[in-house]
Design a protein around this motif. Structure first.
Motif, PDB file in Angstrom:
ATOM      1  N   GLN A   1       0.840  -1.183   0.000  1.00 57.63           N
ATOM      2  CA  GLN A   1       0.000   0.000   0.000  1.00 57.63           C
ATOM      3  C   GLN A   1       0.886   1.248   0.000  1.00 57.63           C
ATOM      4  O   GLN A   1       1.731   1.420   0.866  1.00 57.63           O
ATOM      5  CB  GLN A   1      -0.901   0.001   1.233  1.00 57.63           C
ATOM      6  CG  GLN A   1      -1.811   1.213   1.320  1.00 57.63           C
ATOM      7  CD  GLN A   1      -2.655   1.193   2.577  1.00 57.63           C
ATOM      8  OE1 GLN A   1      -2.615   0.236   3.345  1.00 57.63           O
ATOM      9  NE2 GLN A   1      -3.419   2.246   2.804  1.00 57.63           N
ATOM     10  N   VAL A   2       0.661   2.102  -0.973  1.00 57.69           N
ATOM     11  CA  VAL A   2       1.459   3.314  -1.080  1.00 57.69           C
ATOM     12  C   VAL A   2       0.970   4.353  -0.082  1.00 57.69           C
ATOM     13  O   VAL A   2      -0.227   4.586   0.053  1.00 57.69           O
ATOM     14  CB  VAL A   2       1.378   3.894  -2.503  1.00 57.69           C
ATOM     15  CG1 VAL A   2       2.103   5.233  -2.583  1.00 57.69           C
ATOM     16  CG2 VAL A   2       1.953   2.907  -3.515  1.00 57.69           C
ATOM     17  N   GLN A   3       1.902   4.950   0.621  1.00 59.79           N
ATOM     18  CA  GLN A   3       1.578   6.035   1.549  1.00 59.79           C
ATOM     19  C   GLN A   3       2.548   7.180   1.348  1.00 59.79           C
ATOM     20  O   GLN A   3       3.761   6.959   1.230  1.00 59.79           O
ATOM     21  CB  GLN A   3       1.641   5.560   2.997  1.00 59.79           C
ATOM     22  CG  GLN A   3       0.425   4.781   3.455  1.00 59.79           C
ATOM     23  CD  GLN A   3       0.373   4.639   4.965  1.00 59.79           C
ATOM     24  OE1 GLN A   3       1.369   4.320   5.596  1.00 59.79           O
ATOM     25  NE2 GLN A   3      -0.780   4.885   5.537  1.00 59.79           N
ATOM     26  N   LEU A   4       2.004   8.386   1.314  1.00 62.64           N
ATOM     27  CA  LEU A   4       2.799   9.606   1.314  1.00 62.64           C
ATOM     28  C   LEU A   4       2.343  10.411   2.523  1.00 62.64           C
ATOM     29  O   LEU A   4       1.155  10.701   2.655  1.00 62.64           O
ATOM     30  CB  LEU A   4       2.566  10.410   0.034  1.00 62.64           C
ATOM     31  CG  LEU A   4       2.874   9.713  -1.291  1.00 62.64           C
ATOM     32  CD1 LEU A   4       2.525  10.622  -2.470  1.00 62.64           C
ATOM     33  CD2 LEU A   4       4.330   9.301  -1.364  1.00 62.64           C
ATOM     34  N   VAL A   5       3.294  10.756   3.374  1.00 59.60           N
ATOM     35  CA  VAL A   5       2.949  11.447   4.611  1.00 59.60           C
ATOM     36  C   VAL A   5       3.738  12.748   4.693  1.00 59.60           C
ATOM     37  O   VAL A   5       4.970  12.728   4.817  1.00 59.60           O
ATOM     38  CB  VAL A   5       3.230  10.575   5.842  1.00 59.60           C
ATOM     39  CG1 VAL A   5       2.861  11.327   7.109  1.00 59.60           C
ATOM     40  CG2 VAL A   5       2.472   9.258   5.747  1.00 59.60           C
ATOM     41  N   GLU A   6       3.009  13.861   4.621  1.00 60.45           N
ATOM     42  CA  GLU A   6       3.634  15.175   4.724  1.00 60.45           C
ATOM     43  C   GLU A   6       3.746  15.615   6.183  1.00 60.45           C
ATOM     44  O   GLU A   6       2.936  15.223   7.022  1.00 60.45           O
ATOM     45  CB  GLU A   6       2.829  16.243   3.952  1.00 60.45           C
ATOM     46  CG  GLU A   6       2.624  15.975   2.481  1.00 60.45           C
ATOM     47  CD  GLU A   6       1.314  15.286   2.199  1.00 60.45           C
ATOM     48  OE1 GLU A   6       0.798  15.419   1.069  1.00 60.45           O
ATOM     49  OE2 GLU A   6       0.785  14.621   3.104  1.00 60.45           O
ATOM     50  N   SER A   7       4.741  16.447   6.440  1.00 65.37           N
ATOM     51  CA  SER A   7       4.908  17.035   7.755  1.00 65.37           C
ATOM     52  C   SER A   7       5.659  18.349   7.605  1.00 65.37           C
ATOM     53  O   SER A   7       6.207  18.643   6.534  1.00 65.37           O
ATOM     54  CB  SER A   7       5.668  16.083   8.684  1.00 65.37           C
ATOM     55  OG  SER A   7       6.959  15.813   8.173  1.00 65.37           O
ATOM     56  N   GLY A   8       5.686  19.124   8.688  1.00 67.20           N
ATOM     57  CA  GLY A   8       6.472  20.351   8.689  1.00 67.20           C
ATOM     58  C   GLY A   8       5.686  21.633   8.561  1.00 67.20           C
ATOM     59  O   GLY A   8       6.260  22.721   8.666  1.00 67.20           O
ATOM     60  N   GLY A   9       4.382  21.529   8.346  1.00 67.18           N
ATOM     61  CA  GLY A   9       3.573  22.733   8.257  1.00 67.18           C
ATOM     62  C   GLY A   9       3.367  23.370   9.625  1.00 67.18           C
ATOM     63  O   GLY A   9       3.786  22.822  10.652  1.00 67.18           O
ATOM     64  N   GLY A  10       2.737  24.524   9.615  1.00 71.67           N
ATOM     65  CA  GLY A  10       2.469  25.192  10.882  1.00 71.67           C
ATOM     66  C   GLY A  10       2.020  26.618  10.676  1.00 71.67           C
ATOM     67  O   GLY A  10       1.814  27.071   9.542  1.00 71.67           O
ATOM     68  N   LEU A  11       1.863  27.313  11.799  1.00 71.00           N
ATOM     69  CA  LEU A  11       1.490  28.728  11.795  1.00 71.00           C
ATOM     70  C   LEU A  11       2.762  29.549  11.955  1.00 71.00           C
ATOM     71  O   LEU A  11       3.473  29.395  12.966  1.00 71.00           O
ATOM     72  CB  LEU A  11       0.515  29.004  12.937  1.00 71.00           C
ATOM     73  CG  LEU A  11       0.143  30.469  13.176  1.00 71.00           C
ATOM     74  CD1 LEU A  11      -0.554  31.056  11.957  1.00 71.00           C
ATOM     75  CD2 LEU A  11      -0.740  30.593  14.417  1.00 71.00           C
ATOM     76  N   VAL A  12       3.042  30.377  10.967  1.00 72.36           N
ATOM     77  CA  VAL A  12       4.266  31.177  10.978  1.00 72.36           C
ATOM     78  C   VAL A  12       3.935  32.623  10.622  1.00 72.36           C
ATOM     79  O   VAL A  12       2.821  32.930  10.200  1.00 72.36           O
ATOM     80  CB  VAL A  12       5.309  30.619   9.986  1.00 72.36           C
ATOM     81  CG1 VAL A  12       5.743  29.219  10.381  1.00 72.36           C
ATOM     82  CG2 VAL A  12       4.755  30.636   8.563  1.00 72.36           C
ATOM     83  N   GLN A  13       4.920  33.477  10.778  1.00 76.17           N
ATOM     84  CA  GLN A  13       4.753  34.874  10.419  1.00 76.17           C
ATOM     85  C   GLN A  13       5.356  35.139   9.047  1.00 76.17           C
ATOM     86  O   GLN A  13       6.259  34.406   8.593  1.00 76.17           O
ATOM     87  CB  GLN A  13       5.412  35.771  11.458  1.00 76.17           C
ATOM     88  CG  GLN A  13       4.749  35.725  12.823  1.00 76.17           C
ATOM     89  CD  GLN A  13       5.292  36.784  13.772  1.00 76.17           C
ATOM     90  OE1 GLN A  13       6.413  37.260  13.614  1.00 76.17           O
ATOM     91  NE2 GLN A  13       4.488  37.155  14.751  1.00 76.17           N
TER      92      GLN A  13
END
Length: 124
Positions: free
Chosen positions: A1-13
């Motif tokens: 099963q193919v999985q792509l998992v993003e990370s690193g986003g957030g609330l920034v200025q």
């Protein structure tokens, strides 16, 4: 099963930097070109950047050239998006996607697999 998992986003200025990551599993990562897209509320999904199977083939949307850098590490099955000098108009959910071809593509329909997205919110 193919999985792509993003990370690193957030609330920034505005003016800050972020590095988004996308970890892939269930596929032969080095055989896929990878893309980053973004989608703001009420707008269509927009191409941001793409990188071919090797790191020598890269393409950016005009709107992000000079501020965004896409890279990949085939040993880690990961693709990255470095975003500098963030602007409020960069606010969106960011998605990575995989395409099993030599070329690089800007159309979402060309990509077979998608991650769930990571939210980037830029305050002014």
């Amino acid at each position: 099963q193919v999985q792509l998992v993003e990370s690193g986003g957030g609330l920034v200025q505005a003016g800050d930097s972020l590095r988004l990551s996308c970890a892939a599993s269930g596929l032969t990562f080095s055989s896929y070109s990878m893309g980053w897209f973004r989608q703001a509320p009420g707008k269509e999904r927009e191409f941001v950047a793409a990188i071919g199977r090797s790191t020598g083939n890269i393409y950016y949307a005009d709107s992000v050239k000079g501020r965004f850098t896409i890279s990949r590490d085939n040993a880690k099955n990961s693709v990255y998006l470095q975003i500098n000098s963030l602007k409020p108009e960069d606010t969106a959910a960011y998605y990575c996607a995989a395409n099993p071809s030599f070329g690089i593509w800007t159309a979402p329909a060309r990509y077979n697999y998608w991650g769930q997205g990571t939210q980037v919110t830029v305050s002014s």
